[in-house]
Design an enzyme around this catalytic site. Structure first.
Site, short mmCIF file in Angstrom:
data_model
loop_
_atom_site.label_atom_id
_atom_site.label_comp_id
_atom_site.label_asym_id
_atom_site.label_seq_id
_atom_site.Cartn_x
_atom_site.Cartn_y
_atom_site.Cartn_z
N HIS A 53 0.84 -1.18 0.00
CA HIS A 53 0.00 0.00 0.00
C HIS A 53 0.89 1.25 0.00
O HIS A 53 2.10 1.17 0.23
CB HIS A 53 -0.94 -0.01 1.20
CG HIS A 53 -1.99 -1.06 1.10
ND1 HIS A 53 -2.98 -1.23 2.05
CD2 HIS A 53 -2.24 -2.02 0.16
CE1 HIS A 53 -3.78 -2.23 1.70
NE2 HIS A 53 -3.34 -2.73 0.56
N GLU A 55 1.44 3.80 1.96
CA GLU A 55 2.24 4.11 3.15
C GLU A 55 3.47 3.21 3.22
O GLU A 55 4.59 3.67 3.49
CB GLU A 55 1.41 3.92 4.43
CG GLU A 55 0.12 4.70 4.45
CD GLU A 55 -1.07 3.89 3.98
OE1 GLU A 55 -2.10 3.91 4.68
OE2 GLU A 55 -0.96 3.22 2.92
N CYS A 79 -5.25 1.18 6.22
CA CYS A 79 -5.99 -0.04 6.53
C CYS A 79 -5.56 -0.56 7.90
O CYS A 79 -4.42 -0.36 8.33
CB CYS A 79 -5.77 -1.09 5.44
SG CYS A 79 -4.09 -1.73 5.35
N CYS A 88 -1.57 -1.46 7.49
CA CYS A 88 -0.73 -0.26 7.40
C CYS A 88 -0.62 0.44 8.76
O CYS A 88 0.39 1.11 9.02
CB CYS A 88 -1.30 0.69 6.36
SG CYS A 88 -1.06 0.10 4.66
N ARG A 188 -9.30 5.41 -21.58
CA ARG A 188 -9.44 3.96 -21.40
C ARG A 188 -8.51 3.41 -20.33
O ARG A 188 -8.83 2.42 -19.67
CB ARG A 188 -9.18 3.24 -22.73
CG ARG A 188 -10.30 3.37 -23.74
CD ARG A 188 -9.94 2.66 -25.04
NE ARG A 188 -11.07 2.66 -25.97
CZ ARG A 188 -11.04 2.14 -27.20
NH1 ARG A 188 -9.92 1.57 -27.64
NH2 ARG A 188 -12.12 2.17 -27.97
N LEU A 208 -11.22 -2.20 -29.19
CA LEU A 208 -11.38 -1.84 -27.77
C LEU A 208 -10.13 -2.13 -26.96
O LEU A 208 -10.19 -2.56 -25.81
CB LEU A 208 -12.60 -2.55 -27.16
CG LEU A 208 -13.95 -2.28 -27.82
CD1 LEU A 208 -15.04 -3.09 -27.15
CD2 LEU A 208 -14.29 -0.79 -27.80
N ARG A 211 -4.14 1.72 -27.04
CA ARG A 211 -3.17 2.02 -28.10
C ARG A 211 -2.62 3.43 -27.90
O ARG A 211 -3.23 4.26 -27.25
CB ARG A 211 -3.84 1.94 -29.49
CG ARG A 211 -4.48 0.59 -29.77
CD ARG A 211 -5.07 0.55 -31.18
NE ARG A 211 -6.18 1.48 -31.35
CZ ARG A 211 -7.43 1.21 -30.99
NH1 ARG A 211 -7.73 0.06 -30.41
NH2 ARG A 211 -8.38 2.11 -31.19
N GLU A 275 -18.77 2.81 -23.96
CA GLU A 275 -18.56 3.23 -25.35
C GLU A 275 -19.68 2.59 -26.17
O GLU A 275 -19.48 1.55 -26.80
CB GLU A 275 -17.17 2.82 -25.84
CG GLU A 275 -16.04 3.51 -25.08
CD GLU A 275 -14.71 3.43 -25.82
OE1 GLU A 275 -14.71 3.19 -27.05
OE2 GLU A 275 -13.67 3.62 -25.16
#
Length: 351
Positions: A53, A55, A79, A88, A188, A208, A211, A275
């Site tokens: 995480h 931290e 957490c 954490c 995307r 889809l 790129r 989309e």
């Protein structure tokens, strides 16, 4: 206006956290920075599920005892339960930090509002609610899954000045310019899934895929999700045949809410990019399932029957959709407007 030290360093942590957008599902993107005697000594961010995480990522860059007496700024409440990487709160206590500042509480009920008590019991000063709205926006996909049981939905559409997506046959599928299409590739990367319709697949045979330049090597190809009322012959369409074919999901004759709930529960999806054509997009809108809009407006007047957003709409102006945190910029000849649906302006949806 002069900002406080806490705001200054939470802004730095937000910058780190944004590096994880689109990479961390089903976890949230989080950033952290460690400050000692007013000087930054480390920063970190959550790269992907199973990795440290934010931290811990920051603390790992310090030598033994170097963080003792320091302040850790983190965008999300640390957490407090043992997951794949340990709590954490325990890491912060072991490091000997004297103060922890976090922007917003964790919407996960297993963690929510528990870190403060644990840290304070260990003698660590805790400050919360710094730049809270910005920190909440960073984790909006994760929060939506935690609170509503479904992903955050971003609707992307390009339209003419008269709100149409009509193009003459043989002229290609694009209304917007090359710059706008390049931006969509970056959009995307924020998503864990791209949802389209069977009609769009049959008409355009889209890839889809991600790129273009600037896409992180850590980014996994988003799930490609097709909602359809008919079946497909896989040999006719590239999403069933290319190297990412295992990342293609088909949902036939299933309610929209059940589709997106399944994406969250079974595929770890926090954010979905829509989309789709105007008819299906309008039905998502009618059901109150659109959380954010990205609209490209191109300087054309096309007329014709193909509207960018259909559906039943609203009967009065008071009931219509309002957006907040709207950002508008120009992309070549096109204008892009992006904003978040203001749920407080909407009537509660009854299910």
């Amino acid at each position: 206006m002069k900002i406080s030290e806490d705001e200054k360093w939470i802004r730095v942590a937000l910058g780190e956290g944004r590096r994880g957008i689109g990479l961390t599902a089903p976890n949230p993107p989080v950033g952290a920075v460690v400050i000692k005697d007013g000087v930054e000594i480390a920063r970190g961010w959550h790269h992907k599920v199973g990795s440290p995480h934010a931290e811990k990522d920051a603390l790992s860059k310090l030598k033994d005892d170097e963080a003792r007496g320091a302040t850790v700024y983190v965008t999300l409440e640390p957490c407090s339960t043992h997951g794949r990487t340990g709590a954490c709160t325990e890491a912060l206590i072991s490091a000997g930090v004297s103060k922890v500042v976090y922007g917003t509480c964790d919407p996960n009920p297993s963690h929510s509002r528990k870190a403060g008590k644990i840290l304070e019991a260990a003698g660590i000063r805790v400050v919360t609610g710094i730049l809270e709205e910005k920190c909440q926006e960073l984790i909006r996909g994760f929060s939506t899954v935690q609170t509503l049981g479904r992903p955050w939905l971003i609707a992307k559409t390009a339209m003419s000045l008269d709100g149409r997506i009509t193009r003459p046959k043989g002229e290609g599928q694009w209304l917007s310019g090359a710059g706008a299409r390049e931006e969509v590739q970056q959009l995307r990367t924020e998503a864990d899934a791209i949802l389209t319709s069977g009609e769009t697949v049959r008409r355009d045979n889209p890839a889809l895929t991600l790129r273009g330049a600037g896409i992180s090597s850590e980014k996994t190809q988003p799930w490609r999700v097709v909602m359809t009322q008919q079946g497909f012959d896989p040999k006719d369409f590239q999403i069933f045949k290319d190297e990412w074919k295992e990342r293609t999901l088909i949902f036939q004759n299933q309610p929209k809410y059940e589709v997106i709930r399944t994406l969250a529960e079974q595929h770890g999806v926090n954010t979905v990019l829509l989309e789709i054509g105007g008819s299906l997009l309008g039905s998502f809108l009618d059901e109150g399932l659109v959380d954010e809009w990205v609209i490209y407006l191109t300087p054309l007047v096309t007329g014709g029957p193909s509207v960018a957003v259909g559906g039943e709409g609203r009967e009065t102006l008071e009931e219509r959709l309002h957006l907040k945190n709207v950002r508008i910029h120009r992309v070549g000849r096109d204008i892009c407007a992006r904003g978040i649906v203001d749920r407080e302006s909407l009537k509660p949806l009854e299910r």
